[in-house]
Design a protein around this motif. Structure first.
Motif, PDB file in Angstrom:
ATOM      1  N   ASP A  45       0.826  -1.190   0.000  1.00  0.00           N
ATOM      2  CA  ASP A  45       0.000   0.000   0.000  1.00  0.00           C
ATOM      3  C   ASP A  45       0.868   1.251   0.000  1.00  0.00           C
ATOM      4  O   ASP A  45       0.463   2.312   0.447  1.00  0.00           O
ATOM      5  N   TYR A  92      -8.848  -6.942  -4.212  1.00  0.00           N
ATOM      6  CA  TYR A  92      -9.368  -5.648  -4.635  1.00  0.00           C
ATOM      7  C   TYR A  92     -10.860  -5.728  -4.938  1.00  0.00           C
ATOM      8  O   TYR A  92     -11.630  -4.809  -4.605  1.00  0.00           O
ATOM      9  N   SER A 135     -12.858  -5.611  -1.734  1.00  0.00           N
ATOM     10  CA  SER A 135     -12.933  -4.268  -1.145  1.00  0.00           C
ATOM     11  C   SER A 135     -13.832  -3.342  -1.965  1.00  0.00           C
ATOM     12  O   SER A 135     -14.632  -2.581  -1.411  1.00  0.00           O
ATOM     13  N   ARG A 184     -17.376  -4.192  -1.181  1.00  0.00           N
ATOM     14  CA  ARG A 184     -17.791  -3.689   0.134  1.00  0.00           C
ATOM     15  C   ARG A 184     -18.095  -2.196   0.085  1.00  0.00           C
ATOM     16  O   ARG A 184     -18.997  -1.712   0.767  1.00  0.00           O
ATOM     17  N   LEU A 185     -17.337  -1.465  -0.736  1.00  0.00           N
ATOM     18  CA  LEU A 185     -17.549  -0.028  -0.859  1.00  0.00           C
ATOM     19  C   LEU A 185     -18.779   0.313  -1.698  1.00  0.00           C
ATOM     20  O   LEU A 185     -19.264   1.438  -1.664  1.00  0.00           O
TER      21      LEU A 185
END
Length: 294
Positions: free
Chosen positions: A6, A64, A67, A70-71
């Motif tokens: 990250d 990815y 995530s 989830r967003l």
């Protein structure tokens, strides 16, 4: 245990002088590649195809995708397993559209039209699959038709679609027709609203529909289109384009109501009100001189 990277990366600073950069998050940019790949595909994609299009190893893409799901930026169809834009992506897209001058001017006028004409009013723009409703004002009376934000209108079967056919650039129209019909595309001649388009080097059947091309020319001439009891029996519509300085299509205004209750006369209240509103929107958004509809 492998640690996910990250780390910050250097990226050109938006609006900064050449050579100046600012730090960014690499993982965010990797996720952005997946979103861009999905947008470029213009169709749901499986995880493997999405990873390949985003130039990301499948093993890395999975995290990815979790995530992003989830967003709410993407969502996964439970039956096909394919990924498509999610609710947050839709909200962001609508927010972007809301900043466009023509739509910003059209929204309050659509609400006023729905109230004064006692009918539903849809605002449509050109989406990848066809004319897409981005705002829908419901009439006070119930209307048995399944229309909502995100609905894609048929190019040939609806008054809105035919208005788009009459005013879209030939290349854009070809692309949308190909997606809606899955048939060989055609390019019709343009009237005063645009230059004539040469036929493709290797034209494929079917040949241009002469009757349909005449319909499009008539729409450009009179400035509106009607849909009476079609495509839904008992439901009629009137559609008027909002045109820019070069006669390009900005969006459309469509009044929708029960047949017999919606005034579809050429010089009736609905046609006059829509044309007046379209002229006002164009004048405010594109700084054009309002013209009095004939």
């Amino acid at each position: 245990m492998r640690r996910r990277n990250d780390s910050a990366t250097a990226a050109p600073e938006h609006g900064a002088p050449p050579g100046r950069t600012q730090r960014g998050i690499q993982s965010v940019e990797v996720g952005g590649r997946l979103l861009r790949a999905l947008a470029d595909a213009r169709a749901p994609l499986g995880a493997t195809d999405l990873a390949a299009s985003g130039d990301i190893p499948s093993s890395q893409a999975h995290a990815y995708l979790v995530s992003l799901t989830r967003l709410g930026l993407i969502k996964r169809d439970a039956l096909s397993g394919r990924y498509e834009p999610g609710p947050l992506a839709l909200r962001l897209g609508l927010l972007h559209l809301a900043q466009q001058p023509a739509l910003r001017e059209a929204v309050p006028r659509a609400a006023a039209l729905a109230h004064s004409l006692n009918c539903s009013v849809a605002l449509c723009i050109a989406g990848p699959q066809g004319p897409t409703i981005v705002r829908y004002e419901h009439a006070s009376l119930p209307l048995h038709v399944n229309l909502h934000v995100g609905t894609v209108m048929s190019l040939r079967a609806t008054s809105t679609g035919r208005v788009f056919c009459a005013h879209l650039a030939p290349d854009a129209l070809d692309d949308i027709l190909a997606r809606q019909t899955a048939q060989p595309v055609w390019r019709g001649t343009r009237g005063a609203a645009g230059a004539s388009a040469a036929p493709p080097e290797n034209p494929a059947p079917p040949a241009p529909d002469a009757a349909f091309l005449e319909t499009l020319e008539a729409i450009r001439t009179r400035g509106y289109e009607l849909g009476i009891d079609a495509p839904s029996p008992g439901v009629s519509s009137v559609c008027v384009p909002v045109l820019g300085p070069q006669r390009e299509l900005g969006l459309s205004l469509t009044a929708i109501g029960a047949s017999g209750a919606l005034d579809v006369r050429p010089n009736g209240a609905v046609v006059r009100a829509l044309r007046d509103a379209a002229a006002e929107i164009a004048a405010a958004a594109f700084h054009t001189t309002p013209t009095c509809p004939e």
